[in-house]
Design a protein around this motif. Structure first.
Motif, PDB file in Angstrom:
ATOM      1  N   UNK A   1       0.835  -1.197   0.000  1.00 25.93           N
ATOM      2  CA  UNK A   1       0.000   0.000   0.000  1.00 25.93           C
ATOM      3  C   UNK A   1       0.873   1.251   0.000  1.00 25.93           C
ATOM      4  N   UNK A   2       0.361   2.277  -0.667  1.00 27.73           N
ATOM      5  CA  UNK A   2       0.975   3.606  -0.628  1.00 27.73           C
ATOM      6  C   UNK A   2      -0.137   4.612  -0.393  1.00 27.73           C
ATOM      7  N   UNK A   3      -0.040   5.371   0.705  1.00 29.94           N
ATOM      8  CA  UNK A   3      -1.084   6.323   1.064  1.00 29.94           C
ATOM      9  C   UNK A   3      -0.926   7.620   0.287  1.00 29.94           C
ATOM     10  N   UNK A   4      -2.035   8.132  -0.220  1.00 29.35           N
ATOM     11  CA  UNK A   4      -2.021   9.381  -0.977  1.00 29.35           C
ATOM     12  C   UNK A   4      -3.318  10.124  -0.694  1.00 29.35           C
TER      13      UNK A   4
ATOM     14  N   UNK B   1     -12.533  10.943   4.075  1.00 31.57           N
ATOM     15  CA  UNK B   1     -12.151  10.432   2.764  1.00 31.57           C
ATOM     16  C   UNK B   1     -10.679  10.058   2.787  1.00 31.57           C
ATOM     17  N   UNK B   2     -10.383   8.831   2.326  1.00 32.75           N
ATOM     18  CA  UNK B   2      -9.015   8.326   2.308  1.00 32.75           C
ATOM     19  C   UNK B   2      -8.752   7.650   0.962  1.00 32.75           C
ATOM     20  N   UNK B   3      -7.536   7.849   0.450  1.00 37.32           N
ATOM     21  CA  UNK B   3      -7.095   7.217  -0.798  1.00 37.32           C
ATOM     22  C   UNK B   3      -5.897   6.333  -0.491  1.00 37.32           C
ATOM     23  N   UNK B   4      -5.945   5.092  -0.994  1.00 42.56           N
ATOM     24  CA  UNK B   4      -4.846   4.153  -0.813  1.00 42.56           C
ATOM     25  C   UNK B   4      -4.536   3.493  -2.152  1.00 42.56           C
ATOM     26  N   UNK B   5      -3.295   3.655  -2.599  1.00 42.90           N
ATOM     27  CA  UNK B   5      -2.859   3.029  -3.839  1.00 42.90           C
ATOM     28  C   UNK B   5      -2.289   1.650  -3.538  1.00 42.90           C
ATOM     29  N   UNK B   6      -2.786   0.651  -4.241  1.00 37.95           N
ATOM     30  CA  UNK B   6      -2.322  -0.722  -4.104  1.00 37.95           C
ATOM     31  C   UNK B   6      -1.306  -0.978  -5.214  1.00 37.95           C
ATOM     32  N   UNK B   7      -0.038  -0.994  -4.866  1.00 37.64           N
ATOM     33  CA  UNK B   7       1.032  -1.063  -5.864  1.00 37.64           C
ATOM     34  C   UNK B   7       1.168  -2.480  -6.413  1.00 37.64           C
ATOM     35  N   UNK B   8       1.090  -2.593  -7.739  1.00 44.80           N
ATOM     36  CA  UNK B   8       1.230  -3.862  -8.445  1.00 44.80           C
ATOM     37  C   UNK B   8       2.503  -3.830  -9.280  1.00 44.80           C
ATOM     38  N   UNK B   9       3.298  -4.873  -9.190  1.00 42.18           N
ATOM     39  CA  UNK B   9       4.580  -4.917  -9.885  1.00 42.18           C
ATOM     40  C   UNK B   9       4.381  -5.314 -11.349  1.00 42.18           C
ATOM     41  N   UNK B  10       5.214  -4.748 -12.216  1.00 38.74           N
ATOM     42  CA  UNK B  10       5.231  -5.122 -13.633  1.00 38.74           C
ATOM     43  C   UNK B  10       6.451  -6.000 -13.887  1.00 38.74           C
TER      44      UNK B  10
ATOM     45  N   UNK C   1     -17.162   7.260   6.775  1.00 34.34           N
ATOM     46  CA  UNK C   1     -15.848   7.294   6.137  1.00 34.34           C
ATOM     47  C   UNK C   1     -15.972   6.649   4.759  1.00 34.34           C
ATOM     48  N   UNK C   2     -15.254   7.184   3.797  1.00 34.51           N
ATOM     49  CA  UNK C   2     -15.169   6.614   2.457  1.00 34.51           C
ATOM     50  C   UNK C   2     -13.699   6.334   2.143  1.00 34.51           C
ATOM     51  N   UNK C   3     -13.407   5.126   1.662  1.00 31.53           N
ATOM     52  CA  UNK C   3     -12.047   4.713   1.336  1.00 31.53           C
ATOM     53  C   UNK C   3     -11.998   4.276  -0.116  1.00 31.53           C
ATOM     54  N   UNK C   4     -11.054   4.808  -0.871  1.00 31.46           N
ATOM     55  CA  UNK C   4     -10.807   4.416  -2.255  1.00 31.46           C
ATOM     56  C   UNK C   4      -9.544   3.574  -2.316  1.00 31.46           C
ATOM     57  N   UNK C   5      -9.700   2.304  -2.706  1.00 27.59           N
ATOM     58  CA  UNK C   5      -8.563   1.413  -2.914  1.00 27.59           C
ATOM     59  C   UNK C   5      -8.281   1.393  -4.413  1.00 27.59           C
ATOM     60  N   UNK C   6      -7.138   1.954  -4.806  1.00 29.92           N
ATOM     61  CA  UNK C   6      -6.817   2.145  -6.220  1.00 29.92           C
ATOM     62  C   UNK C   6      -5.667   1.222  -6.608  1.00 29.92           C
ATOM     63  N   UNK C   7      -5.905   0.204  -7.444  1.00 26.65           N
ATOM     64  CA  UNK C   7      -4.778  -0.588  -7.960  1.00 26.65           C
ATOM     65  C   UNK C   7      -3.943   0.241  -8.921  1.00 26.65           C
ATOM     66  N   UNK C   8      -2.624   0.184  -8.778  1.00 26.96           N
ATOM     67  CA  UNK C   8      -1.731   1.019  -9.590  1.00 26.96           C
ATOM     68  C   UNK C   8      -0.528   0.197 -10.024  1.00 26.96           C
TER      69      UNK C   8
ATOM     70  N   UNK D   1       2.214  10.492  -5.870  1.00 31.95           N
ATOM     71  CA  UNK D   1       3.349  10.326  -4.953  1.00 31.95           C
ATOM     72  C   UNK D   1       4.267  11.543  -4.995  1.00 31.95           C
ATOM     73  N   UNK D   2       4.414  12.164  -6.175  1.00 33.55           N
ATOM     74  CA  UNK D   2       5.218  13.385  -6.284  1.00 33.55           C
ATOM     75  C   UNK D   2       4.470  14.575  -5.689  1.00 33.55           C
TER      76      UNK D   2
END
Length: 586
Positions: free
Chosen positions: A179-182, A196-205, A299-306, A368-369
């Motif tokens: 996970x990466x919080x943003x 409101x919370x955003x969490x990026x779920x990092x997927x490897x290539x 609370x609302x949470x967005x789980x974003x695969x990235x 992230x930037x």
């Protein structure tokens, strides 16, 4: 004679030319102050440090809270281009043409600086409006109790979801996720409530990717260089090359739903619910509700695969130059930013009659930037490290977000396409113009906010809001932002400035988030100690005996008053008559 020689002469002479006035719109030629000599911390290292991959929500908020401000950015390329275009011939030599790959970007930036303004002059503000802005800024703060309670719920959900994905045998590709919080909460610019919370779920290539642009720099078709036997092959189309964003997002929905069937929220009075899919949303959205509540979302949470692309791949061509921060962070730090990782989220392009490639499109993400830019923000390294060096950058941005929310509530249909990211982009462009820390002193909050509001209004009037990292992409262009909505936004912002920002009014006081959950009553039929369920059922304070206020039945107060009041009036009248008759006899 070599063509390199006249170019060096051009640059040398241009360095002595007086810079034009500072424009209000993004990426102008700034005044010519002395460049800061202090070394800045590299952002890329902060983005990729292991300690920051999966921080606690409360811990990260505490770390970012000591630096309550934003970074300011400077565009060097635009100023150099503008000065070169003013001189077609110097010392008998023509200016050499720029590479063809930079022409669209130059045309967009040239259009953005057509109407110069004065960005550094103070904005005249009345005392009443200044007090109104300061009071509104104070009301945007988040309660510490709400922050702690929300952090506990989201941290527990994130940790358990991560364990489920790593141990799941359904889909091996998700076993190595992190996970990466943003988002605004972790940038410390969230307003009102931490809901409101955003969490990026990092997927490897597994290998390098071919990035084919679909719109000019934001949306891409991602293809593998060669077929693979790794678990990612389950999300590749029939051509064994193209990565399908729809398949990954659908699988993410399925896994989250399966996890949520057996997961119990940390607060037993609440439960999580997975929301329905949205066609153009890159996230799996969950909402937290109270068990005995009235279906009010807490609370609302967005789980974003990235998809995480390694630094060796590099950024796409449209964003390869990176943000122009040379005079603010230095060329070395700018190079660190450009050499950092890139992320792609499964977001579909808006529009009709899309091709199959557009339906499986990916959008590049710079969250992230942006997170690091906003957290480490000052023109000098000491900005916001102590109370004496605090600035009002974040406060100004919070006020702009509050105004945008007010506009969307007041005009939900007309401004449906407006979002906080438009305000964030205008905010970053404004920081690139007004980069000196002295221009963002805390006592200048009203003036700074009016500068920021004027910048957004200027972008709306010109119909040009370049993406901060991909300048060729205009966030105010159709069909993403219709022309009719843009004209309405420009008029609405002008009306707000003219009438004294009425929509900046803070929301009505709300109870803490924990109190929104109905407490469990020990005795089911007990009504003596039951609190009032609404404001309309509160007792009449003029008629209640405050010594026995805890014993008042709030549901029957009105009926009791109607019955007892006539007897009280008669008793008072009788006592008065007796006193009168007794005095007459005397």
């Amino acid at each position: 004679m070599s063509r390199a020689t006249p170019q060096r002469k051009v640059q040398k002479q241009n360095s002595t030319v007086t810079a034009p006035p500072t424009p209000v719109v993004p990426r102008p030629t700034p005044p010519n102050p002395s460049a800061p000599s202090q070394r800045r911390r590299p952002l890329a290292k902060a983005c990729s440090s292991p300690a920051d991959l999966q921080p606690s929500l409360g811990k990260e908020a505490e770390e970012a809270g000591c630096e309550d401000g934003e970074m300011s950015l400077i565009d060097i390329e635009c100023s150099q281009t503008a000065s070169l275009q003013d001189q077609e011939e110097i010392n008998g030599h023509l200016r050499s043409p720029a590479p063809s790959t930079l022409r669209p970007r130059r045309r967009l930036q040239q259009k953005a600086v057509e109407e110069p303004g004065v960005a550094d002059e103070p904005v005249p503000i009345s005392l009443s409006l200044a007090r109104w802005i300061r009071a509104s800024a104070q009301n945007l703060k988040i309660r510490p109790g709400d922050r702690q309670w929300a952090s506990e719920q989201v941290n527990d959900f994130r940790d358990n979801l991560l364990k489920f994905l790593k141990n799941s045998s359904d889909q091996p590709y998700f076993n190595s996720v992190e996970f990466f919080n943003s988002g605004s909460y972790f940038e410390m610019v969230k307003i009102h409530k931490p809901n409101e919370f955003d969490m990026m779920l990092k997927l490897q290539t597994p290998s390098r990717l071919n990035m084919k642009s679909l719109d000019g720099g934001l949306f891409y078709q991602l293809d593998l260089i060669r077929p693979t036997r790794s678990p990612i092959r389950a999300f590749v189309l029939e051509n064994e090359r193209t990565l399908s964003s729809r398949r990954i997002l659908s699988e993410m929905h399925r896994l989250v739903r399966k996890f949520n069937r057996t997961y119990q929220a940390k607060d037993e009075r609440c439960f999580w619910e997975v929301n329905r899919k949205r066609l153009t949303s890159p996230a799996v959205t969950l909402s937290l509700y109270g068990v005995d509540g009235d279906r009010e979302e807490l609370i609302s949470v967005d789980v974003v695969p990235a998809l995480e692309v390694p630094p060796s791949q590099g950024w796409p061509l449209a964003a390869r130059n990176g943000p122009d921060v040379d005079k603010w962070l230095g060329k070395k730090t700018r190079q660190d930013i450009k050499s950092s990782k890139s992320f792609f989220v499964p977001k579909r392009i808006k529009g009709r009659n899309l091709s199959e490639a557009a339906k499986d499109s990916w959008r590049i993400s710079f969250s992230h930037i942006e997170k690091q830019i906003i957290r480490y923000h000052g023109n000098k390294k000491t900005c916001c490290e102590s109370r004496a060096t605090k600035c009002c950058r974040k406060q100004s941005f919070r006020l702009l977000k509050s105004l945008i929310e007010g506009l969307k509530v007041r005009f939900p249909q007309e401004l449906d396409t407006l979002c906080s990211y438009h305000g964030k982009t205008a905010f970053l462009h404004t920081l690139s113009i007004r980069y000196e820390d002295s221009l963002w002193a805390c006592h200048q909050l009203p003036s700074c906010f009016m500068h920021l509001l004027g910048a957004l209004e200027g972008h709306a009037q010109s119909g040009l809001l370049p993406h901060f990292f991909v300048p060729d992409c205009n966030l105010f262009s159709s069909p993403g932002f219709p022309r009719k909505a843009l004209v309405f936004l420009s008029k609405a912002l002008a009306e707000q400035k003219r009438e004294g920002l009425p929509l900046l009014k803070p929301p009505a006081p709300v109870p803490p988030m924990v109190e929104l959950i109905n407490p469990i009553v020990p005795v089911a039929n007990s009504t003596e100690n039951k609190p009032p369920s609404s404001v309309n059922q509160l007792p009449d304070v003029d008629r209640v005996d405050f010594h026995n206020v805890d014993r008042v039945d709030f549901h029957n107060t009105g009926l009791r008053v109607k019955i007892i009041l006539p007897f009280v009036i008669v008793l008072i009248f009788v006592l008065f008559m007796c006193k009168t008759v007794k005095g007459y006899n005397c």
